[in-house]
Every structure is written in structure tokens, then in C-alpha cells.
Design a protein around this motif. Structure first.
Motif, PDB file in Angstrom:
ATOM      1  N   THR A 195      -8.963   4.448   1.619  1.00  0.00           N
ATOM      2  CA  THR A 195      -8.580   5.891   1.783  1.00  0.00           C
ATOM      3  C   THR A 195      -8.857   6.857   0.846  1.00  0.00           C
ATOM      4  N   THR A 246      -2.143  -3.101  11.149  1.00  0.00           N
ATOM      5  CA  THR A 246      -3.237  -3.905  10.285  1.00  0.00           C
ATOM      6  C   THR A 246      -3.016  -5.490  10.465  1.00  0.00           C
ATOM      7  N   ARG A 290       7.255   5.870  -4.443  1.00  0.00           N
ATOM      8  CA  ARG A 290       6.786   4.180  -4.451  1.00  0.00           C
ATOM      9  C   ARG A 290       7.751   3.199  -5.027  1.00  0.00           C
ATOM     10  N   ILE A 342       2.531   7.882   1.844  1.00  0.00           N
ATOM     11  CA  ILE A 342       1.117   7.535   2.087  1.00  0.00           C
ATOM     12  C   ILE A 342       0.240   9.001   2.020  1.00  0.00           C
ATOM     13  N   ARG A 373      -8.905   9.933  -1.633  1.00  0.00           N
ATOM     14  CA  ARG A 373      -8.585  10.695  -3.024  1.00  0.00           C
ATOM     15  C   ARG A 373      -9.273  11.996  -3.283  1.00  0.00           C
ATOM     16  N   MET A 409      -1.565   3.188  -6.057  1.00  0.00           N
ATOM     17  CA  MET A 409      -1.618   3.681  -4.699  1.00  0.00           C
ATOM     18  C   MET A 409      -2.032   2.877  -3.609  1.00  0.00           C
ATOM     19  N   ASN A 410      -2.013   1.489  -3.994  1.00  0.00           N
ATOM     20  CA  ASN A 410      -2.794   0.812  -2.845  1.00  0.00           C
ATOM     21  C   ASN A 410      -1.866   0.156  -1.950  1.00  0.00           C
ATOM     22  N   CYS A 411      -2.260  -0.719  -1.056  1.00  0.00           N
ATOM     23  CA  CYS A 411      -1.141  -1.347  -0.121  1.00  0.00           C
ATOM     24  C   CYS A 411       0.003  -1.867  -0.628  1.00  0.00           C
ATOM     25  N   LYS A 464      -4.243  11.336  -4.103  1.00  0.00           N
ATOM     26  CA  LYS A 464      -4.473  11.078  -2.964  1.00  0.00           C
ATOM     27  C   LYS A 464      -5.009  12.441  -2.259  1.00  0.00           C
ATOM     28  N   HIS A 489       4.491  10.852  -5.684  1.00  0.00           N
ATOM     29  CA  HIS A 489       4.277   9.470  -5.195  1.00  0.00           C
ATOM     30  C   HIS A 489       4.816   8.613  -5.969  1.00  0.00           C
ATOM     31  N   PHE A 525      -7.305  -4.024   0.826  1.00  0.00           N
ATOM     32  CA  PHE A 525      -5.853  -3.385   0.652  1.00  0.00           C
ATOM     33  C   PHE A 525      -5.943  -2.182  -0.444  1.00  0.00           C
ATOM     34  N   SER A 526      -7.133  -1.712  -0.888  1.00  0.00           N
ATOM     35  CA  SER A 526      -7.324  -0.803  -1.866  1.00  0.00           C
ATOM     36  C   SER A 526      -6.899  -1.472  -3.114  1.00  0.00           C
ATOM     37  N   THR A 538      -6.063  -7.927  11.908  1.00  0.00           N
ATOM     38  CA  THR A 538      -6.528  -9.259  11.183  1.00  0.00           C
ATOM     39  C   THR A 538      -6.330 -10.504  11.905  1.00  0.00           C
TER      40      THR A 538
HETATM   41  C1  HEM Z   1      -3.937  -6.760   6.825  1.00  0.00           C
HETATM   42  C2  HEM Z   1      -2.825  -5.966   6.671  1.00  0.00           C
HETATM   43  C3  HEM Z   1      -2.941  -4.646   5.821  1.00  0.00           C
HETATM   44  C4  HEM Z   1      -4.236  -3.999   5.227  1.00  0.00           C
HETATM   45  C5  HEM Z   1      -5.612  -4.563   5.540  1.00  0.00           C
HETATM   46  C6  HEM Z   1      -3.460  -2.952   4.559  1.00  0.00           C
HETATM   47  C7  HEM Z   1      -4.412  -2.136   4.133  1.00  0.00           C
HETATM   48  C8  HEM Z   1      -3.854  -0.833   3.117  1.00  0.00           C
HETATM   49  C9  HEM Z   1      -4.746   0.178   2.883  1.00  0.00           C
HETATM   50  C10 HEM Z   1      -6.133   0.137   2.671  1.00  0.00           C
HETATM   51  C11 HEM Z   1      -4.084   1.242   2.381  1.00  0.00           C
HETATM   52  C12 HEM Z   1      -4.365   2.584   1.582  1.00  0.00           C
HETATM   53  C13 HEM Z   1      -4.094   2.335   0.268  1.00  0.00           C
HETATM   54  C14 HEM Z   1      -4.532   3.494  -0.511  1.00  0.00           C
HETATM   55  O1  HEM Z   1      -4.155   4.560  -0.408  1.00  0.00           O
HETATM   56  O2  HEM Z   1      -5.360   3.254  -1.457  1.00  0.00           O
HETATM   57  C15 HEM Z   1      -2.632   0.869   2.725  1.00  0.00           C
HETATM   58  C16 HEM Z   1      -1.493   1.526   2.383  1.00  0.00           C
HETATM   59  C17 HEM Z   1      -0.234   1.571   2.768  1.00  0.00           C
HETATM   60  N1  HEM Z   1       0.207   0.225   3.394  1.00  0.00           N
HETATM   61 FE1  HEM Z   1      -0.949  -1.469   4.152  1.00  0.00          FE
HETATM   62  N2  HEM Z   1      -2.262  -2.879   4.969  1.00  0.00           N
HETATM   63  C18 HEM Z   1      -1.888  -4.063   5.442  1.00  0.00           C
HETATM   64  C19 HEM Z   1      -0.502  -4.192   5.771  1.00  0.00           C
HETATM   65  C20 HEM Z   1       0.528  -3.560   5.306  1.00  0.00           C
HETATM   66  C21 HEM Z   1       1.891  -3.941   5.552  1.00  0.00           C
HETATM   67  C22 HEM Z   1       2.271  -5.270   6.450  1.00  0.00           C
HETATM   68  C23 HEM Z   1       2.861  -2.936   5.310  1.00  0.00           C
HETATM   69  C24 HEM Z   1       4.062  -3.309   5.218  1.00  0.00           C
HETATM   70  C25 HEM Z   1       4.956  -2.124   5.161  1.00  0.00           C
HETATM   71  C26 HEM Z   1       2.059  -1.850   4.558  1.00  0.00           C
HETATM   72  C27 HEM Z   1       2.281  -0.856   4.151  1.00  0.00           C
HETATM   73  C28 HEM Z   1       1.563   0.169   3.514  1.00  0.00           C
HETATM   74  C29 HEM Z   1       2.095   1.444   2.869  1.00  0.00           C
HETATM   75  C30 HEM Z   1       3.612   1.740   2.925  1.00  0.00           C
HETATM   76  C31 HEM Z   1       0.925   2.174   2.392  1.00  0.00           C
HETATM   77  C32 HEM Z   1       0.966   3.523   1.581  1.00  0.00           C
HETATM   78  C33 HEM Z   1       0.902   3.023   0.078  1.00  0.00           C
HETATM   79  C34 HEM Z   1       0.948   4.068  -0.855  1.00  0.00           C
HETATM   80  O3  HEM Z   1       0.790   5.311  -0.252  1.00  0.00           O
HETATM   81  O4  HEM Z   1       1.415   4.000  -1.916  1.00  0.00           O
HETATM   82  N3  HEM Z   1       0.673  -2.377   4.903  1.00  0.00           N
HETATM   83  N4  HEM Z   1      -2.688  -0.487   3.398  1.00  0.00           N
END
Ligand code: HEM
Length: 553
Positions: A411, A346, A178, A166, A413, A491-493, A149, A174, A486-487, A350
């Protein structure tokens, strides 16, 4: 005065600053003030005389700072800078404050897309930052063995301590953190949240129904209340979410919007965000918001586990052995904040965009209605068993996230600071380069989705076996590697499956029972204008007229 001494000192300090990056507050005044002071008082001949005056100090300081600024600017703009090969805005090359400023308008996704269209797939938008639109590089850069990241989240959270998952730049840390999130959002855990989603979705539809016969209902507000209430059930085992019932405190959303604007700004100048975050009386709005999220997490920890909520996993209550000691309180608090912010906005964004797209395309609404009526006739419970067969619904959701991604810039990196940098598909990123994969630009690029990359066509996503699928004809392009709302990678979502489950349940619940129409004069273009990329997305209102479907109330 011997001008050479402060000039040489500034050039030396510039070289130190290039190599040594720190978030230690005292470092900056030290780097800016200590050299001129030392020059005045060191015993060698400095040209300022034996008893330096305030005037001499100010003169020395001005020369020193001017040289330092000029040296930094000249280097950043010079052909010797490792990122000199990449085009980009002049002011962006000079300072991260340029993109920080651009981001305050909320339209950075459109700004970057216009720059990509003009200059190509790799843009230099900060002194050491690029943004990339080339999907063929994504797997290597952020996929399975991708890069760590970047620092952006430190600025967004105004801190370099007690970080949420994150923001962790150390890949090993991480991965460790995770694991608990993966358990809390695994298919088995999701099964456990299914009833809560269905219950909250049913409550949401009833609330929308109550507005039948009225001039309008603001869908965006109700989607916000739904996601907040559900996330507080799911993350903290309930107790804090009560917005759908009309009793809850809605200041979460105002707080989130206010702090999100700051977060976007400081994501481009993280060092500055961290420094301001340390000053007690500054950034009080953002700190208040983070404080409220902290309180929810603290209350849940005090209460203990009532259901198998996300905290049950994050607190390692599901694995009672010596290999999984209880995490520190502060870590749980940070991850609790992350769950609320990442999980609420998010999905709310959407869902709102989904109805905006359906309102603009009544023919799509009709086709989706047919599919929902087939799988969820009146009285059919909102369980998930039909979701996987609902290809048109999947197409509508994917197409919405393609055009209105809730996290438009994916996101950040960063290439490790030591080593040779990385080259992938002709793109060279030198050591230390921070980069964004630009989801919005990739997803709306004609090289990835054609025909009409900006048109809303859910048929793009139908399997080829479906007669309605848009997968033949000259100029047809469908590059799923470029679709990353969602990446991708480890490390995606982590909440991707949960988000899809929530959105599918809500869509089926609403279409099963009510018919929604846009209010007179509503235009998708207005919605688009109000859709702002402030780290989370801020969108305009989505007013709708509610009609209860015959025999469905
Ligand atoms: C339409 C809904 C959502 C979208 C478009 C979305 C999109 C994303 C994206 C683009 C990232 C960055 C990933 C990266 O760093 O590569 C992310 C990270 C993350 N999202 Fe989502 N997200 C959504 C819903 C949710 C929900 C419902 C949760 C539930 C808790 C969530 C929890 C997280 C967490 C914890 C991270 C950090 C992941 C990490 O660093 O390993 N997201 N999300």
C-alpha cells in the motif's frame, strides 16, 4: 504580441501548483483559464491591444498552456527535481498517467519487478512517487512509527470525502478510527466468528462435493461465493450473503472486478479520480458497485444488531459511553464498503492461488494431506484448536502468499509535505514523496529468499526443529522482514488473523473430505498469466476435478 506576459504567468502558476495541491474541482479550470483571461483584460500593457478578440485569447491561452506544460515537464525531468537521483521509466517521471496506463494491463507487479532487477531497489515511477524493494527500510517507513497513508486510495474510491479508514491520510484520525476495527477483529471477537466460518466452510465443501463425477468445478467461483457470504455474515450480521446456496446475487463479483480496474488506474492519478468522481454521469460502473455496498451497510444499520458482527464494534455498540458517540452514518457506510472489498477478494484470491500451487506440486499436496489427516480425521469438527500446530499448512499458506500476494504492491504511504524528508538506510525521500513498499518484488528477490526465490517451497517456513525444514546449506536465505503480504505496522491489514483463520479452516475442511485434481492439461503458468494486479487481484478460472475420499462423505 508581447509573449513574455503569458510565459511569465505560466511559470508563476507552475510554482503555485508545485506547492499547493487540492482536490477542489473549480481550482483546475481556474488555474488553466483565469491567467490568460486576466492578462487580456488587465489594464496594463499586455500587447494584445485595448479590445482583445477571441483569436487573441486563444493565442494567449495556447502560449500560456504550452509554457505551463513545458515548465512542468522540464522540472520533472531536470536534475533539480528532488527525486532526480532515482532511476525509472522516462514517461513515469513525466506523469502519473504512465503507471496508470501500465496498470491497465494488470501486470504492474511483473513490470516493477523487472525494473527493480534492472535499476535497483528504489525506482521513481511517478513525478513524486517511488517504489521500494529494500526490506531494511520497511520498519522505519511503515512500521510502528511509520509515515501516514498516501493519496492513492482517494483516487481508488473516486472521492476525498467520507473516506473509509484505509484512505485516511491524517494519522491521528486513522488511529482513532482503527480502534473500533481492532476491537472488531481482536482475538476475543474472532472467537465469536469461529462458528460462522466453520459453518460456511462446511457449506462450501458440500457444494464442491456436489460436483463429484462431473467434468469440472470452478474453484475460484466457489471461493468467491464463500468469502462474500462469510463477510456478509461477519460484517453485517447476515441477510445479504446467499451465493453458496445458489440464490444470491453474484453481481458483487462482476461489479468488483469492473470497478477494481478503474481503481488501479486512478490510484496512480488520485486527483484525476476524485475529479471524475464528482461528475455525476461518469464512472457509473464503479459508482453502482459502491452504491450496492452502501445499501448493505444501510440495511444493517436499519435492522440493528442481531449478532456481535463487525458493525456492532464499528458502530460502538460494544462501548456504550459518552467517549464513544455513534459515528456518522456515512463513515459506517464507507467502512462497510471497505470490509466487503478488503475482506472478500483477498481471501478468495489466496484460496484460489493455494490450490493452484498445490495442483502444480502434487508432492506438497500429499504432505499437506498427511498433516490434515493427522489433525482433522473424519468427523473432527472444523474448530481452530489445531491450527497453531499445523506448521506445514502455515508453510503452504505463507509460500503461496509470497509468490501470489493478494495485494502485490502492499500500500502507499507519503512523507509529510513539511519538514526535511526522511533518510533510512541510505534512501532519502524528500517531503511530499509518495511511496509503495513493493511486496511482490521483495518477496521474490533472491537477496531475501534463496535458493530459487521463484520456486514454491513450503519447507522454507518450517521451524528448524522440523527435519524437513529448508534452513541449512550454502546460499540459504530467509528474510522474514521482506515478507509482507498483509503489510506491517499499525496501519497494516487489520483482518490478518481473520483471513488466516478463514483460510486454514477452509483448507482443512476441503482436504478432510474431498480430493481435488487439476483438469487435464492445466498449467500453473496459465494461472500465473491470468493473475492480474487490479488493486484487488483478478485471476483466471481454476477448474478442478472432485473425488470424494473413501469414508469421508
Ligand atoms: C489474504 C487475505 C488478505 C490480505 C493479503 C490482505 C492484505 C492487506 C494489505 C496489504 C493491506 C494494506 C495495509 C497497509 O495500508 O499497510 C490491507 C488493509 C486492510 N485490510 Fe486486509 N488483507 C486480507 C484480508 C482481509 C480481511 C479478511 C479483512 C476483514 C475485514 C481485511 C480488512 C482490511 C482493512 C480494514 C484494511 C485497512 C487497514 C487500515 O487502513 O488500517 N483484510 N489488507
Amino acid at each position: 504580441m508581447d509573449a513574455k506576459v503569458p510565459i511569465i504567468a505560466a511559470l508563476v502558476v507552475h510554482q503555485v501548483l508545485r506547492r499547493y495541491e487540492t482536490y477542489t474541482f473549480s481550482f483546475y479550470p481556474l488555474a488553466l483559464l483565469a491567467p490568460p483571461l486576466l492578462i487580456l483584460f488587465l489594464p496594463f500593457h499586455n500587447g494584445y491591444g485595448p479590445a482583445p478578440t477571441l483569436g487573441a485569447f486563444l493565442q494567449c491561452l495556447a502560449l500560456y498552456l504550452a509554457t505551463l506544460a513545458a515548465s512542468i515537464a522540464a522540472y520533472r525531468l531536470s536534475p533539480f527535481h528532488p527525486l532526480a537521483r532515482y532511476p525509472g521509466p522516462f514517461l513515469g517521471k513525466l506523469s502519473g498517467f504512465w503507471m496508470a496506463y501500465v496498470s491497465t494491463g494488470g501486470r504492474q507487479q511483473h513490470y516493477l519487478k523487472a525494473l527493480h532487477d534492472r535499476y535497483g531497489d528504489v525506482l521513481r515511477i511517478g513525478p513524486n512517487t517511488v517504489v521500494i524493494r529494500k526490506s531494511s527500510t520497511a520498519n522505519t517507513l511503515i512500521g510502528g512509527a511509520g509515515l501516514p497513508k498516501g493519496p492513492q486510495q482517494l483516487g481508488r474510491f473516486l472521492s476525498d470525502r467520507n473516506l473509509a479508514m484505509i484512505a485516511l491520510q491524517d494519522t491521528e484520525l486513522h488511529i482513532q478510527r482503527r480502534r473500533a476495527w481492532n476491537r472488531g477483529l481482536s482475538p476475543a471477537a474472532l472467537k465469536g466468528y469461529e462458528d460462522q466460518i466453520a459453518k460456511r466452510a462446511g457449506q462450501l465443501v458440500s457444494k464442491i462435493e456436489e460436483h463429484k463425477g462431473e467434468k469440472e468445478v470452478l474453484l475460484d467461483h466457489w471461493f468467491g461465493y464463500f468469502t462474500y457470504d462469510f463477510m456478509s455474515d461477519m460484517a453485517f450480521g447476515g441477510g445479504t450473503g446467499d451465493m453458496l446456496s445458489g440464490k444470491g446475487d453474484t453481481s458483487f463479483w462482476t461489479g468488483l472486478e469492473r470497478s477494481a480496474r478503474n481503481a488501479t488506474f486512478f490510484g496512480h492519478v488520485p486527483w484525476f479520480g476524485v475529479l471524475l468522481g464528482r461528475i455525476p454521469f461518469l464512472m457509473s460502473g464503479s459508482k453502482d458497485f459502491l452504491g450496492k455496498c452502501k445499501d448493505s451497510a444501510a440495511r444493517r444499520l436499519q435492522r440493528g444488531s442481531v449478532t456481535r458482527d463487525l458493525f456492532h464494534y464499528l458502530n460502538h455498540e460494544d462501548v456504550q459511553d459518552s467517549k464513544h458517540p455513534r459515528p456518522p452514518f456515512q463513515q459506517l457506510v464507507s467502512d462497510g464498503i471497505l470490509a466487503m472489498v478488503a475482506g472478500s477478494d483477498t481471501v478468495a484470491s489466496t484460496l484460489t492461488s493455494l490450490f493452484a500451487c498445490l495442483f502444480a506440486h502434487p508432492e506438497v499436496y500429499e504432505k499437506l494431506q498427511e498433516e490434515v489427516d493427522k489433525y482433522y480425521p473424519p468427523g473432527e469438527a472444523l474448530h481452530t484448536k489445531h491450527h497453531r500446530d499445523m506448521h506445514y499448512l502455515t508453510g503452504v499458506i505463507n509460500e503461496t502468499m509470497r509468490i501470489f500476494p493478494a495485494v502485490p504492491n502492499c500500500t502507499q504511504r507519503q512523507v509529510p509535505k513539511t519538514g526535511d524528508g526522511i533518510t533510512v538506510d541510505g534512501v532519502y525521500l524528500p517531503p511530499g514523496t509518495a511511496f509503495w513498499m513493493n511486496a511482490y518484488s521483495m518477496q521474490t528477490d533472491a537477496h531475501n529468499f534463496s535458493p530459487s526465490p521463484s520456486a514454491f517451497l513450503p519447507e522454507r517456513w518450517l521451524p528448524p526443529s522440523d527435519a524437513r525444514a529448508l534452513c541449512h546449506g550454502p546460499g540459504y536465505v530467509h528474510n522474514e522482514a521482506a515478507f509482507m503480504p498483509f503489510s506491517i505496522g499499525p496501519m497494516n491489514c487489520v483482518g490478518k488473523a481473520l483471513a488466516l483463520q478463514e483460510m486454514r479452516t477452509v483448507m482443512c475442511g476441503i482436504l478432510q473430505r474431498v480430493r481435488l485434481r487439476p483438469v487435464e492439461g492445466w498449467q500453473l503458468a496459465d494461472y500465473d498469466r491470468g493473475f492480474k494486479d487490479y488493486f484487488v487481484t483478478v485471476r483466471g478460472e481454476l477448474p478442478a476435478v472432485v473425488e470424494v475420499r473413501a469414508g469421508r462423505a
